[in-house]
Design an enzyme around this catalytic site. Structure first.
Site, short mmCIF file in Angstrom:
data_model
loop_
_atom_site.label_atom_id
_atom_site.label_comp_id
_atom_site.label_asym_id
_atom_site.label_seq_id
_atom_site.Cartn_x
_atom_site.Cartn_y
_atom_site.Cartn_z
N ASP A 38 -21.07 25.09 38.17
CA ASP A 38 -20.82 25.31 36.75
C ASP A 38 -19.33 25.11 36.52
OD1 ASP A 38 -20.80 26.24 34.12
OD2 ASP A 38 -22.36 27.72 34.56
N ASP A 133 -22.00 20.37 31.76
CA ASP A 133 -21.06 21.04 32.66
C ASP A 133 -21.73 21.79 33.81
OD1 ASP A 133 -22.14 23.07 31.16
OD2 ASP A 133 -20.31 24.27 31.21
N GLU A 134 -22.98 21.51 34.08
CA GLU A 134 -23.71 22.23 35.13
C GLU A 134 -24.61 21.28 35.88
OE1 GLU A 134 -25.62 26.31 34.09
OE2 GLU A 134 -25.78 24.94 32.41
#
Length: 457
Positions: A38, A133-134
């Site tokens: 993350d 974003d992960e």
DNA sequence: TCTGGGGTCCTAGGACCC
DNA sequence: TCTGGGGTCCTAGGACCC
């Protein structure tokens, strides 16, 4: 962190059906190791990286506009003042007036994200982006190549830091949900490993139930009402009690809190279409009551939706209109179109119909949204489309493709639908005043003719 | 301090058919 | 005379996530 760029790129929700099949599957599988990465305050950190003068200052992305904005991402320094994603910009300003507010640069984040995702493949053949974003990596077996899970996690963090100059947090656990929770708990710039579900459950125990991914405000409140406030209490509650309050979902809530949920990566062959719906919604700067104004806004939404649908090579059959009134009451209204379409005119006509049917006229409207679902692949038609020949529908499709190309190249405002009279059903297009100059080129005359406009400046 | 925008999935209730 | 019950489809609303 808010924002994402693909329907497929998200954590599979915790549904009974999925959970059940996961459990069935788990019995046949050896223990697994899942890694969740993350990015920390992704948008804000990307902006700081690209502008070092921002270092050491509280930075927020989004929420800078004067009206009804919210913060999309805030760096950890800003978070010390209480800023967080989803917070109204007015409140953010008040909490920390020295915050630097920056506009959201979606294209840049998607670009950086794609680079990171591809770099992650050196750690596992199975990298699953969950949002911009992960990502989730199945590292079962791979960790031995790096000398263990801890070493793999450290190397991965080091790679992201060196190659991209960005901080991230890594969680490693026997299942995907628990790995994600590990990353949440390890933030910022951390690495947290749960070797067993028992270890995870022990770490979860003191946390409020809302900290669990999948338990939001509503379920959290419902749990609180029956005296369950921490994940430890939830893990220790008998299934029949939870069942009596939450139905078949109840026992799964307990299993989540106990770190036992074995969510798995979906197999490639069960991947459905990448997107299930395509839509846009807009909150207005001020609430609107004028029907003509509302219609004009709806046309804008329909154009945006139609263009994205066409770009993806889709057609859709279910049109959904969302109306949010000034008091925040929100209603949706659907219509099943006679046939799947990506046609702009069809979307405009049908969304107007929907609006006419459901609008409580006179009431202040805060937001309008339009979305198209029931997507199917557009049948491919071999060869180039003829701009000038063919039937009317084909010509219109050619026209819309030409408009898409224009907007793609010169921006959204290059051309607009004529608003003849008072937003009459205009069929012509006129160049906007702030049109980007077109410099000659072979296609210019074709555009002029196809668009039915007098001149291109 | 009033509350963005992009999505997915689930469920309840009504219509309809057998 | 009006009643069962199962299945399916559609729609609206809501929960949740990033």
């Amino acid at each position: 962190m808010a924002w994402q760029h693909g329907a497929e790129r998200r954590l599979a929700p915790l549904t009974p059906t999925r959970l059940e099949s996961s459990f069935r599957l788990r019995k046949d599988l050896p223990p697994r190791k899942l890694l969740h990465i993350d990015m920390d305050a992704f948008f804000a950190e990307v902006e700081i990286r690209d502008n070092p003068s921002l270092r050491g200052r509280p930075v927020a992305v989004g929420g800078g506009g004067g009206y009804r904005g919210v913060v999309t991402s805030a760096n950890y320094l800003a978070r010390q003042y209480g800023l967080k994603a989803g917070m109204p910009s007015g409140q953010a300003r008040k909490l920390c007036p020295q915050t630097v507010f920056l506009p959201v640069n979606g294209r840049k984040y998607v670009f950086v994200s794609a680079q990171i995702m591809s770099a992650l493949e050196q750690f596992s053949p199975e990298v699953r982006p969950l949002s911009v974003d992960e990502a989730s990596l199945d590292i079962t077996g791979c960790e031995r190549l790096f000398g263990g899970a801890l070493e793999l996690g450290l190397k991965l963090k080091e790679m992201v830091r060196h190659r991209f100059d960005l901080p991230c947090t890594v969680g490693i656990a026997p299942n995907r949900l628990t790995a994600k929770m590990a990353a949440n708990l390890g933030k910022p710039d951390g690495l947290l490993i749960f070797s067993t579900t028992q270890e995870a459950a022990a770490a979860f125990a003191p946390l409020p139930v809302e900290e669990m991914v999948g338990i939001g405000a509503a379920t959290g409140k419902a749990l609180n009402r029956i005296g369950i406030t921490t994940l430890g209490q939830l893990a220790g509650t008998a299934d029949f009690v939870l069942k009596s309050h939450f139905g078949i979902l109840g026992p799964y809530l307990r299993q989540m809190a106990a770190g036992e949920w074995a969510g798995r990566m979906r197999q490639d062959d069960e991947r459905g279409p990448v997107e299930k719906s395509i839509g846009h919604q807009r909150t207005f700067e001020v609430n609107l009551t004028d029907t003509n104004e509302l219609r004009a806004r709806l046309v804008g939404l329909a154009e945006m939706v139609a263009r994205r649908v066409r770009k993806g090579g889709w057609k859709g059959q279910v049109l959904t209109l969302t109306v949010r009134y000034g008091d925040f009451h929100t209603f949706t209204h659907q219509s099943h179109l006679p046939a799947p379409t990506a046609d702009e005119e069809a979307l405009i006509d049908n969304s107007w119909k929907l609006l006419e049917e459901c609008l409580d006229s006179g009431r202040e409207v805060r937001l309008l949204g339009l979305s198209l679902s029931g997507l199917s692949a557009k049948s491919s038609r071999g060869g180039q489309l003829d701009l000038f020949g063919g039937n009317r529908l084909v010509r219109r499709e050619a026209l819309e493709n030409a408009l898409d190309a224009l907007r793609e190249r010169f921006g959204e405002k290059v051309i607009a639908r004529a608003q003849g009279g008072r937003y009459a059903r205009a069929r012509r297009y006129v160049p906007c005043q702030d049109m980007v100059p077109l410099r000659g080129g072979a296609g210019k005359e074709a555009f002029v003719q196809a668009l039915g406009i007098s001149k291109i400046c």
